[in-house]
Design an enzyme around this catalytic site. Structure first.
Site, PDB file in Angstrom:
ATOM      1  N   ASP A   1      -0.181  -0.322  13.496  1.00 32.20           N
ATOM      2  CA  ASP A   1       0.473   0.829  14.076  1.00 32.20           C
ATOM      3  C   ASP A   1       0.484   0.761  15.860  1.00 32.20           C
ATOM      4  O   ASP A   1       1.006   1.509  16.395  1.00 32.20           O
ATOM      5  CB  ASP A   1      -0.569   2.027  14.102  1.00 32.20           C
ATOM      6  CG  ASP A   1      -2.044   1.861  14.542  1.00 32.20           C
ATOM      7  OD1 ASP A   1      -2.064   1.336  15.828  1.00 32.20           O
ATOM      8  OD2 ASP A   1      -2.882   2.082  13.726  1.00 32.20           O
TER       9      ASP A   1
ATOM     10  N   ASP B   1       0.408  -8.305  11.007  1.00 40.39           N
ATOM     11  CA  ASP B   1      -0.171  -7.285  10.203  1.00 40.39           C
ATOM     12  C   ASP B   1       0.721  -7.747   9.005  1.00 40.39           C
ATOM     13  O   ASP B   1       1.758  -8.100   9.072  1.00 40.39           O
ATOM     14  CB  ASP B   1       0.240  -5.995  10.362  1.00 40.39           C
ATOM     15  CG  ASP B   1      -0.437  -4.739   9.608  1.00 40.39           C
ATOM     16  OD1 ASP B   1      -1.135  -3.922   9.979  1.00 40.39           O
ATOM     17  OD2 ASP B   1      -0.195  -4.750   8.405  1.00 40.39           O
TER      18      ASP B   1
ATOM     19  N   ASP C   1      -8.279  -5.404  13.414  1.00 41.65           N
ATOM     20  CA  ASP C   1      -7.975  -4.003  13.251  1.00 41.65           C
ATOM     21  C   ASP C   1      -7.539  -3.568  12.018  1.00 41.65           C
ATOM     22  O   ASP C   1      -6.362  -3.320  11.860  1.00 41.65           O
ATOM     23  CB  ASP C   1      -6.955  -3.536  14.411  1.00 41.65           C
ATOM     24  CG  ASP C   1      -6.666  -2.171  14.462  1.00 41.65           C
ATOM     25  OD1 ASP C   1      -7.393  -1.487  13.715  1.00 41.65           O
ATOM     26  OD2 ASP C   1      -5.929  -1.828  15.301  1.00 41.65           O
ATOM     27  N   SER C   2      -8.424  -3.460  11.021  1.00 44.12           N
ATOM     28  CA  SER C   2      -8.104  -3.435   9.526  1.00 44.12           C
ATOM     29  C   SER C   2      -8.318  -2.206   9.084  1.00 44.12           C
ATOM     30  O   SER C   2      -9.079  -1.400   9.585  1.00 44.12           O
ATOM     31  CB  SER C   2      -8.725  -4.666   8.846  1.00 44.12           C
ATOM     32  OG  SER C   2     -10.023  -4.295   8.735  1.00 44.12           O
ATOM     33  N   THR C   3      -8.049  -1.789   7.958  1.00 39.35           N
ATOM     34  CA  THR C   3      -8.289  -0.773   7.044  1.00 39.35           C
ATOM     35  C   THR C   3      -9.668  -1.119   6.408  1.00 39.35           C
ATOM     36  O   THR C   3     -10.503  -2.288   6.717  1.00 39.35           O
ATOM     37  CB  THR C   3      -7.382  -0.649   5.830  1.00 39.35           C
ATOM     38  OG1 THR C   3      -7.136  -1.768   5.195  1.00 39.35           O
ATOM     39  CG2 THR C   3      -5.889  -0.196   6.410  1.00 39.35           C
ATOM     40  N   ASP C   4     -10.189  -0.421   5.671  1.00 41.93           N
ATOM     41  CA  ASP C   4     -11.748  -0.574   4.965  1.00 41.93           C
ATOM     42  C   ASP C   4     -11.513  -1.616   4.240  1.00 41.93           C
ATOM     43  O   ASP C   4     -10.631  -2.204   3.729  1.00 41.93           O
ATOM     44  CB  ASP C   4     -11.935   0.656   3.880  1.00 41.93           C
ATOM     45  CG  ASP C   4     -12.051   2.165   4.938  1.00 41.93           C
ATOM     46  OD1 ASP C   4     -12.300   2.030   6.165  1.00 41.93           O
ATOM     47  OD2 ASP C   4     -11.881   3.130   4.434  1.00 41.93           O
TER      48      ASP C   4
ATOM     49  N   GLN D   1       0.816  -1.172  -0.171  1.00 45.12           N
ATOM     50  CA  GLN D   1       0.057   0.091  -0.049  1.00 45.12           C
ATOM     51  C   GLN D   1       0.887   1.263   0.019  1.00 45.12           C
ATOM     52  O   GLN D   1       2.099   1.301   0.166  1.00 45.12           O
ATOM     53  CB  GLN D   1      -0.995  -0.195   1.366  1.00 45.12           C
ATOM     54  CG  GLN D   1      -0.329  -0.308   2.510  1.00 45.12           C
ATOM     55  CD  GLN D   1      -1.244  -0.890   3.429  1.00 45.12           C
ATOM     56  OE1 GLN D   1      -2.320  -1.253   3.249  1.00 45.12           O
ATOM     57  NE2 GLN D   1      -0.607  -1.423   4.702  1.00 45.12           N
TER      58      GLN D   1
ATOM     59  N   ASP E   1       0.408 -12.848   6.155  1.00 42.19           N
ATOM     60  CA  ASP E   1      -1.026 -12.632   6.133  1.00 42.19           C
ATOM     61  C   ASP E   1      -1.919 -13.027   7.166  1.00 42.19           C
ATOM     62  O   ASP E   1      -1.862 -14.040   7.606  1.00 42.19           O
ATOM     63  CB  ASP E   1      -1.194 -13.509   4.858  1.00 42.19           C
ATOM     64  CG  ASP E   1      -2.467 -13.855   4.146  1.00 42.19           C
ATOM     65  OD1 ASP E   1      -3.493 -13.286   4.844  1.00 42.19           O
ATOM     66  OD2 ASP E   1      -2.746 -14.536   3.105  1.00 42.19           O
TER      67      ASP E   1
ATOM     68  N   PRO F   1      -5.928  -4.559   0.716  1.00 41.53           N
ATOM     69  CA  PRO F   1      -5.521  -5.730   1.277  1.00 41.53           C
ATOM     70  C   PRO F   1      -6.453  -6.336   2.434  1.00 41.53           C
ATOM     71  O   PRO F   1      -6.381  -7.554   2.936  1.00 41.53           O
ATOM     72  CB  PRO F   1      -4.175  -5.435   2.069  1.00 41.53           C
ATOM     73  CG  PRO F   1      -4.046  -4.024   1.423  1.00 41.53           C
ATOM     74  CD  PRO F   1      -4.984  -3.518   0.691  1.00 41.53           C
TER      75      PRO F   1
END
Lengths: 304, 304
Positions: free
Chosen positions: A106, A126, A176-179, A51, A157, A183
């Site tokens: 993070d 992550d 606790d992921s992105t949208d 990303q 993964d 990925p």
């Protein structure tokens, strides 16, 4: 006042700094836009293997991390998200010893998890090590607990990690992921929920960040329905303010393997102990976060 | 992605419509910006005797009213603000018969107030009649109760109205104003609070919209301290999501003439009855709204 928003492609994204410079995140599909005033030049930008990651200094929200054009976190308000994705589930679980965090690079969620002395191990998986390395450099407070003997940081993964995990290996899995694009897309589907179900102990809880109660209500319905479709007995929604995310209102979904888990009250001694060090979370805001607005309750009753 | 935001003066604000057109509200002093995607030409714009009023059609939030460049309300999410500025105080008051609304020209608060059968009279005093006329035209649902026999709509100076009101004339005064600049500035000072105190019955409650718990915390401290300084025995903060306002997180402050008022539980029968017709408000979200995050409780304990 009305502004015409120029659409710049990424090659232009290191545009000149001037007194009117803002980081703007338009969410075209929802018709909303959020922006933060910047202070000086962009601090960092890179295309990792997964990303595009950027770090900015804002005028009023401290440092800002952006992934693929979307605000991930700022110094000023990340406490809301990190406290509320971690502590409600940890205090509702009767004995959360083994915690798995998928995403969360993070390290802010890991820090909150490790505030609980009951936790014996916390594995963070992550896919993108660069997020953690940049957090260590630009958001060191979030990485305070990375050296805790109970913490294990893996860069791999998360879907494969859960698939390969032993049955009943975890008490809590926090996604606790992105949208749910890029990925993180595979973290919002039934095959993944089925593997989480298998990898959780009988009294286990799956937690997933589940976007905005206002503008992503259909997604929340789908998440709840999918989790139940893969064997989770009951779900609950935790909702809380999150100013830098679209709509400023965010949620986490809790899925319980056992129906009685969803009926359980939070452990009040643990809530009180944790609240000594939190900025948002306490017994009252926990109850508030679990309160469902009428329109959300109706949507979940209709389809979830 | 990073955008350079052009600063256009108001003479340019009817800029051309194109596929990338957004209404953007930068809040320079707080370093945040919110935007909504527009759908077509601006529907209306005028300079009233008091302020600049615009109406837009958005792509996903229905119609939008803007005053002096600040988002006032949209079709989609005004229920949050209107329900939460009205129902908590109405349900915490033992017998709210006489209600005064200062500001509130869009009539959404009036509509919520008049849902309560205990209310015998509701006087709305907004300085700008044009806001109400435009609400009638573009937000007719909010004006549903304007013809209620208990409603009285006045277009006058709310500060003078309270100054001229009889002692103990009202059970509830709701200050539903714009931000504390421009015409609303005088609604955020001690002289006004003193007059509200005088015009309220002994068990009266003053309600004021009090901005964002995150980015206006000092203002909230000042509001609470000023209210107490003018004789109110106790204050409580109601907080709730409001996506179209800066930070997406908003508040109302309740000031009680009598200390016991702030200890009182909401009337559960009335809460239940009102909740039959609300989208956000219910017994659980009321408790949630009254829950103070640790950082807010600390700020109010230090200075309020």
């Amino acid at each position: 006042m009305r502004f015409i928003l120029p659409v710049l492609d990424q090659s232009q994204s290191s545009g000149m700094v001037n007194e009117n410079e803002w980081f703007l995140e338009p969410m075209e599909s929802k018709g909303t836009l959020f922006g933060l005033k910047l202070d000086g030049e962009r601090l960092h930008a890179e295309q990792s293997a997964f990303q595009h990651i950027e770090i900015y200094q804002t005028e009023t929200f401290g440092k800002l991390m952006v992934i693929d054009g979307c605000v991930m976190l700022t110094d000023r308000d990340n406490f809301l998200y990190h406290e509320m994705i971690a502590h409600p589930a940890l205090c509702l679980h009767p004995n959360p010893r083994r915690v798995l965090i998928i995403g969360g690079g993070d390290c802010g969620t890991l820090r909150e998890v490790l505030r609980h002395p009951q936790v014996e191990s916390a594995v963070q998986v992550d896919i993108d090590e660069r997020v953690t390395r940049l957090a260590e450099e630009y958001f060191p407070a979030l990485c305070d607990s990375n050296d805790d003997a109970r913490a294990q940081l893996l860069f791999d993964d998360g879907i494969a990690y859960v698939r390969n995990a032993a049955d009943q290996a975890f008490d809590l899995i926090i996604v606790d992921s992105t949208d749910p694009v890029g990925p993180a897309e595979g973290l919002f589907n039934r095959a993944f929920y089925a593997q989480c179900h298998r990898a959780l102990a009988d009294d286990g809880i799956l937690v997933q960040q589940s976007e905005s109660p206002l503008i992503h209500l259909e997604l929340i319905q789908q998440v709840h329905a999918s989790m139940k479709g893969e064997g989770f007995a009951a779900t609950r929604l935790v909702n809380f303010p999150q100013p830098v995310y679209p709509s400023g209102w965010w949620s986490a979904t809790l899925a319980f393997k056992q129906a009685e888990g969803a009926q359980r009250q939070a452990d009040s001694a643990r809530v009180e102990a944790i609240s000594a060090d939190t900025l948002y979370f306490n017994a009252a805001t926990l109850n508030g976060a679990l309160a469902l607005p009428n329109f959300v309750a109706k949507a979940l009753a209709e389809k979830a």
